[in-house]
Design a protein around this motif. Structure first.
Motif, PDB file in Angstrom:
ATOM      1  N   LYS B 192       0.833  -1.218   0.000  1.00  0.00           N
ATOM      2  CA  LYS B 192       0.000   0.000   0.000  1.00  0.00           C
ATOM      3  C   LYS B 192       0.858   1.254   0.000  1.00  0.00           C
ATOM      4  CE  LYS B 192      -4.170  -1.784   2.195  1.00  0.00           C
ATOM      5  NZ  LYS B 192      -4.783  -2.039   3.496  1.00  0.00           N
ATOM      6  N   MET B 193       1.969   1.217   0.747  1.00  0.00           N
ATOM      7  CA  MET B 193       2.880   2.359   0.790  1.00  0.00           C
ATOM      8  C   MET B 193       3.478   2.594  -0.597  1.00  0.00           C
ATOM      9  SD  MET B 193       3.157   3.204   4.114  1.00  0.00           S
ATOM     10  CE  MET B 193       4.811   3.765   4.510  1.00  0.00           C
ATOM     11  N   ARG B 194       3.925   1.481  -1.223  1.00  0.00           N
ATOM     12  CA  ARG B 194       4.518   1.585  -2.572  1.00  0.00           C
ATOM     13  C   ARG B 194       3.494   2.131  -3.564  1.00  0.00           C
ATOM     14  NH1 ARG B 194       5.921  -2.355  -6.258  1.00  0.00           N
ATOM     15  NH2 ARG B 194       7.221  -0.972  -7.488  1.00  0.00           N
ATOM     16  N   ALA B 195       2.252   1.632  -3.408  1.00  0.00           N
ATOM     17  CA  ALA B 195       1.206   2.017  -4.345  1.00  0.00           C
ATOM     18  C   ALA B 195       0.945   3.519  -4.295  1.00  0.00           C
ATOM     19  CB  ALA B 195      -0.076   1.251  -4.023  1.00  0.00           C
ATOM     20  N   LYS B 196       1.063   4.067  -3.118  1.00  0.00           N
ATOM     21  CA  LYS B 196       0.832   5.513  -2.978  1.00  0.00           C
ATOM     22  C   LYS B 196       1.872   6.306  -3.738  1.00  0.00           C
ATOM     23  CE  LYS B 196      -1.644   6.400   1.264  1.00  0.00           C
ATOM     24  NZ  LYS B 196      -1.298   6.027   2.633  1.00  0.00           N
ATOM     25  N   LYS B 197       3.113   5.818  -3.659  1.00  0.00           N
ATOM     26  CA  LYS B 197       4.220   6.623  -4.190  1.00  0.00           C
ATOM     27  C   LYS B 197       4.562   6.338  -5.642  1.00  0.00           C
ATOM     28  CE  LYS B 197       6.651   6.533   0.154  1.00  0.00           C
ATOM     29  NZ  LYS B 197       7.373   5.347   0.452  1.00  0.00           N
ATOM     30  N   ILE B 198       4.263   5.132  -6.096  1.00  0.00           N
ATOM     31  CA  ILE B 198       4.785   4.709  -7.410  1.00  0.00           C
ATOM     32  C   ILE B 198       4.351   5.657  -8.529  1.00  0.00           C
ATOM     33  CG2 ILE B 198       2.884   3.182  -8.077  1.00  0.00           C
ATOM     34  CD1 ILE B 198       5.070   1.240  -9.126  1.00  0.00           C
ATOM     35  N   GLU B 199       5.283   5.887  -9.413  1.00  0.00           N
ATOM     36  CA  GLU B 199       4.935   6.707 -10.571  1.00  0.00           C
ATOM     37  C   GLU B 199       4.351   5.808 -11.650  1.00  0.00           C
ATOM     38  OE1 GLU B 199       6.387  10.214 -13.395  1.00  0.00           O
ATOM     39  OE2 GLU B 199       7.481   9.789 -11.549  1.00  0.00           O
ATOM     40  N   ILE B 200       3.135   6.134 -12.083  1.00  0.00           N
ATOM     41  CA  ILE B 200       2.481   5.308 -13.093  1.00  0.00           C
ATOM     42  C   ILE B 200       2.977   5.777 -14.459  1.00  0.00           C
ATOM     43  CG2 ILE B 200       0.259   4.668 -14.096  1.00  0.00           C
ATOM     44  CD1 ILE B 200      -0.041   3.852 -11.291  1.00  0.00           C
ATOM     45  N   ARG B 201       3.465   4.804 -15.234  1.00  0.00           N
ATOM     46  CA  ARG B 201       3.972   5.164 -16.564  1.00  0.00           C
ATOM     47  C   ARG B 201       2.783   5.337 -17.508  1.00  0.00           C
ATOM     48  NH1 ARG B 201       8.081   1.023 -19.171  1.00  0.00           N
ATOM     49  NH2 ARG B 201       8.317   2.039 -21.195  1.00  0.00           N
ATOM     50  N   LYS B 202       2.766   6.420 -18.275  1.00  0.00           N
ATOM     51  CA  LYS B 202       1.653   6.641 -19.199  1.00  0.00           C
ATOM     52  C   LYS B 202       2.116   6.464 -20.644  1.00  0.00           C
ATOM     53  CE  LYS B 202      -1.218   9.460 -16.271  1.00  0.00           C
ATOM     54  NZ  LYS B 202      -0.315   9.852 -15.148  1.00  0.00           N
ATOM     55  N   LEU B 203       1.301   5.791 -21.437  1.00  0.00           N
ATOM     56  CA  LEU B 203       1.608   5.622 -22.860  1.00  0.00           C
ATOM     57  C   LEU B 203       0.438   6.157 -23.684  1.00  0.00           C
ATOM     58  CD1 LEU B 203       3.026   1.958 -23.054  1.00  0.00           C
ATOM     59  CD2 LEU B 203       4.324   4.080 -23.191  1.00  0.00           C
ATOM     60  N   THR B 204       0.752   6.795 -24.791  1.00  0.00           N
ATOM     61  CA  THR B 204      -0.300   7.298 -25.685  1.00  0.00           C
ATOM     62  C   THR B 204      -0.134   6.665 -27.068  1.00  0.00           C
ATOM     63  OG1 THR B 204       1.045   9.100 -26.503  1.00  0.00           O
ATOM     64  CG2 THR B 204      -0.234   9.539 -24.506  1.00  0.00           C
ATOM     65  N   SER B 205      -1.032   6.998 -27.968  1.00  0.00           N
ATOM     66  CA  SER B 205      -0.944   6.432 -29.319  1.00  0.00           C
ATOM     67  C   SER B 205       0.341   6.883 -30.009  1.00  0.00           C
ATOM     68  CB  SER B 205      -2.171   6.826 -30.142  1.00  0.00           C
ATOM     69  OG  SER B 205      -2.259   8.225 -30.235  1.00  0.00           O
ATOM     70  N   LEU B 206       0.849   8.055 -29.643  1.00  0.00           N
ATOM     71  CA  LEU B 206       2.096   8.544 -30.246  1.00  0.00           C
ATOM     72  C   LEU B 206       3.283   7.696 -29.805  1.00  0.00           C
ATOM     73  CD1 LEU B 206       1.772  12.435 -30.070  1.00  0.00           C
ATOM     74  CD2 LEU B 206       1.837  10.956 -32.109  1.00  0.00           C
ATOM     75  N   ASP B 207       3.304   7.370 -28.488  1.00  0.00           N
ATOM     76  CA  ASP B 207       4.409   6.563 -27.970  1.00  0.00           C
ATOM     77  C   ASP B 207       4.501   5.225 -28.701  1.00  0.00           C
ATOM     78  OD1 ASP B 207       5.080   8.411 -25.946  1.00  0.00           O
ATOM     79  OD2 ASP B 207       3.412   7.681 -24.724  1.00  0.00           O
ATOM     80  N   LEU B 208       3.344   4.702 -29.099  1.00  0.00           N
ATOM     81  CA  LEU B 208       3.328   3.380 -29.725  1.00  0.00           C
ATOM     82  C   LEU B 208       3.281   3.495 -31.246  1.00  0.00           C
ATOM     83  CD1 LEU B 208       0.727   1.712 -27.326  1.00  0.00           C
ATOM     84  CD2 LEU B 208       3.200   1.485 -27.237  1.00  0.00           C
TER      85      LEU B 208
END
Ligand SMILES: Cc1cc2nc3c(=O)[nH]c(=O)nc-3n(C[C@H](O)[C@H](O)[C@H](O)COP(=O)(O)OP(=O)(O)OC[C@H]3O[C@@H](n4cnc5c(N)ncnc54)[C@H](O)[C@@H]3O)c2cc1C
Ligand SMILES: Nc1ncnc2c1ncn2[C@@H]1O[C@H](COP(=O)(O)O)[C@@H](O)[C@H]1O
Lengths: 397, 260
Positions: B192-208
């Motif tokens: 739960k502690m990790r979940a609070k802090k973790i940076e969520i990686r975002k991908l868009t149609s451009l990235d792919l």
């Protein structure tokens, strides 16, 4: 395409807010506003009593395919141990109706079975059968099945392709649809042809059976669908009906997945749920596992089998194989007797097409009474033992 | 070993009802949850990790608020989380969803991809097998047991209508799981502690670098034409009286329909 609110027409009644499955409608200055969470599902369009929610920008066809090049209806005829499964006959009947409406022919695809089975399909109403009689296909395997069906579709270009929404159909049809960039509608309970456009209207439950949706594929062919077993009735069987059997080769490409073993699980009843004419079904209202022994006795007297709600299965009173409903089996017996089952939508989607539904429940407000043809408000522990006693008495047992 | 689990955020359909007067979903206070089948997929990945060691990434395609589902999965023990989000993805049907997820999985790379059997909002069970087709890898549906995992192959039980099959596939493979497979673990405090802090990686149609013609509404062959409430049978007969009278009536109905 975009969905927007016409602020002139919006009265701020908030009906649309509740209709949105994605929480994408918020109130802003007393008017509805659709924000970036919108998934374009269109659920709000019909919700607005003022017609203030509108679609803007026409939908573009993803492929400029020549739709008229596609003709005919194809059903995938599933077999079990080399014998055409009941669902195959149901699909042939559904497919026959669609083909007749469109004035086209009806073909079936059969893998891993013999000519005799192909002839059966013709007697049930198919005009031709594409048959791959290679015995290695008697065991279901996604890859060769996908290869073969994709090839038949590419070669013969049917406008509609159907399979049963069984473990088999639901596993390999998505692969075929992905490959062909075809629209695939899952688990349909009704199929119609739209007048004028020749489009297939595929009707299916969504959101756990809480709503029904009509799905169309206006710009692409073939239009694919899996159809829930036991919903379509079989048609007439004509002993003398003639048709054509077209043999096809098994796919050259070897399959990466290998089926090592096939294990059939026997239930403690010899009649399978899906073939039963009478089902006596129990829910949490039974209160204990012993209740099923009592229901089993009644089921036996009626020549039927046992069903159960998920609550009863989760309690461990009976095996999962008996579960009826969204995550269990869909059944369509002549008589379904629901004992101590409240009638959650997830249960009802699995049994509501039964010919006659009898419900026994203590609570007169239980939703099961909304779909029951006969409702008995009472204690199942009084009624069932009495019924067993009376039936036995009449038979002199 | 690299494992990617596709998870979807869904409304808790057990609590969704339709208002028969207005034909609308009543969603007041209906919470969003991780699709229940997907929690079993997460557990399967974590169980493989526990025994064989693996890097587990959870992936979802959805609107920005779907991040909450990813954080929940990280709290259970996933190592990494990726959110596929882009206006261009809106309106995706199962074809376009699978196309997009497959592109992201290829981009991220994996040995095993896991999906739930089906999502409880649409109940289609189509996304998993379609992802496998787009990736040109084999798939096995409805797995109820993992018999063996090695560096290059997997053996599982696949639940069928009349029992189960034992199926073997080489890696990389995509599996869709049923609830019988396992019991999802609870989130740990550390998680739960990790979940609070973790940076969520975002991908868009451009990235792919994806072609817009295959995405979202434009890439979707199916369209929802309309939505309506299921009809309910109206001809209900209530059998009253004492238990004795009710039972007699029940028996005469059973006789009338030739069941007795
Ligand atoms: C994604 C999802 C999928 C689901 N899939 C299914 C599914 O496939 N099948 C399924 O069944 N459910 C399914 N459910 C669960 C469903 O929502 C309900 O929880 C379940 O059907 C309730 O079972 P029940 O009617 O036995 O229990 P309850 O709702 O608890 O009802 C028990 C009933 O028994 C009555 N009763 C109690 N004692 C007596 C007595 N002595 N005599 C007479 N009546 C009595 C009570 O009045 C009550 O109406 C699913 C849920 C979800 C979220
Ligand atoms: N938008 C999504 N993002 C991530 N995974 C998804 C998404 N939609 C579906 N899935 C995966 O595909 C499975 C089957 O979904 P469905 O075909 O919609 O019933 C789900 O259990 C998920 O594992």
């Amino acid at each position: 395409m975009q969905i927007k609110v016409d602020r002139e027409l919006c009265t701020g009644c908030q009906t649309c807010v509740a209709s949105c499955p994605y929480d994408a409608i918020v109130m802003s200055e007393d008017k509805a506003l659709i924000n970036e969470y919108c998934q374009l599902c269109r659920a709000c369009l019909s919700a607005c009593p003022e017609g203030a929610i509108k679609e803007y920008g026409a939908t573009t066809a993803s492929q400029a395919a020549d739709l008229s090049a596609y003709k005919g209806v194809l059903v995938f005829a599933e077999q079990r141990d080399g014998h055409a499964a009941h669902v195959a006959f149901e699909l042939i009947s559904a497919g026959r109706r669609l083909a007749d409406t469109l004035s086209v022919s009806l073909a079936a695809a059969l893998f891993g079975a013999s000519d005799t089975e192909a002839e059966e399909l013709i007697k049930w109403g198919a005009d031709k059968v594409y048959l791959c009689d290679d015995s290695s296909l008697t065991r279901f395997n996604d890859e060769p099945y996908s290869e073969l069906l994709s090839k038949i579709i590419a070669d013969h270009k049917p406008e509609i392709v159907l399979a049963g929404a069984t473990a088999v159909g639901r596993s390999f049809f998505p692969r075929v649809a992905a490959r062909l960039h075809a629209g695939l509608t899952a688990d349909c309970t009704s199929l119609e042809i739209e007048e004028g456009t020749r489009n297939l209207l595929a009707i299916r439950p969504a959101f756990g059976g809480n709503i029904m949706a009509t799905i169309v594929c206006p710009d692409t062919r073939p239009q694919m669908a899996t159809v829930r077993p036991k919903v379509m009735k079989t048609g007439a069987y004509e002993q003398t009906r003639k048709g054509e059997i077209i043999k096809i080769e098994r796919p050259a490409k070897p399959s990466r997945t290998k089926v090592i073993d096939v294990v059939k699980e026997d239930s403690n009843f010899n009649i399978s749920l899906q073939d039963a004419e009478v089902i006596v079904s129990g829910g949490r209202g039974l209160a204990e596992a012993k209740g099923f022994a009592m229901l089993g006795e009644l089921a036996e007297l009626l020549g039927g089998t046992l069903g159960a709600s998920r609550a009863a299965v989760d309690e461990g009173w009976i095996q999962y194989g008996h579960q009826v409903g969204q995550t269990g089996k869909t059944v369509c017996p002549k008589i379904y007797i629901a004992c101590g089952i409240s009638g959650a939508v997830q249960h009802m989607v699995g049994m509501q097409s039964s010919d006659i539904i009898i419900a026994i429940n203590k609570n007169p407000e239980a939703p099961i009474f909304n779909i029951a043809n006969y409702g008995i408000v009472g204690d199942l522990y009084e009624i069932i033992p009495l019924a067993i006693k009376k039936i036995k008495g009449e038979r002199g047992i | 070993m690299k494992i990617i689990v596709c998870i979807k955020q869904v409304p808790d359909t057990a609590e969704v009802r339709i208002n028969p007067q207005t034909n609308t979903l009543i969603r007041d206070g209906v919470p969003s949850i991780i699709n229940p089948y997907d929690t079993h997929a997460i557990e399967a990945a974590l169980a493989i990790k526990d025994v064989h060691g693996a890097d587990v990434t959870v992936l979802t395609m959805g609107p920005p608020q779907a991040e909450a589902a990813l954080r929940e999965a990280v709290a259970m023990g996933a190592d990494d989380a990726v959110l596929l989000t882009d206006r261009a993805f809106a309106g995706s049907d199962t074809w376009a969803t699978a196309f997009t997820l497959a592109a992201a999985i290829k981009f991220l790379g994996c040995d095993i991809a896991l999906c739930g059997k089906q999502a409880i909002d649409g109940d289609t069970a189509q996304v998993g097998p379609a992802i496998a087709e787009f990736m040109d890898i084999p798939h096995i549906s409805y797995i109820s047991k993992i018999e063996a995992v090695s560096a290059d192959a997997i053996t599982v039980c696949r639940l069928m209508d009349e029992g189960y099959d034992v199926v073997q596939a080489p890696l990389p493979v995509l599996l869709t799981v049923v609830k019988e497979l396992n019991r999802p673990r609870m989130a740990s405090l550390k998680g739960k502690m990790r979940a609070k802090k973790i940076e969520i990686r975002k991908l868009t149609s451009l990235d792919l670098s994806l072609d817009k013609n295959n995405l979202g509404l434009e890439g979707s062959p199916t369209q929802v034409k309309n939505i309506f409430a299921p009809e309910i049978k109206k001809d209900r007969i209530v059998i009253g009286g004492t238990a004795e009278e009710q039972t007699d009536e029940l028996i005469s109905i059973l006789k009338a329909v030739k069941c007795l």
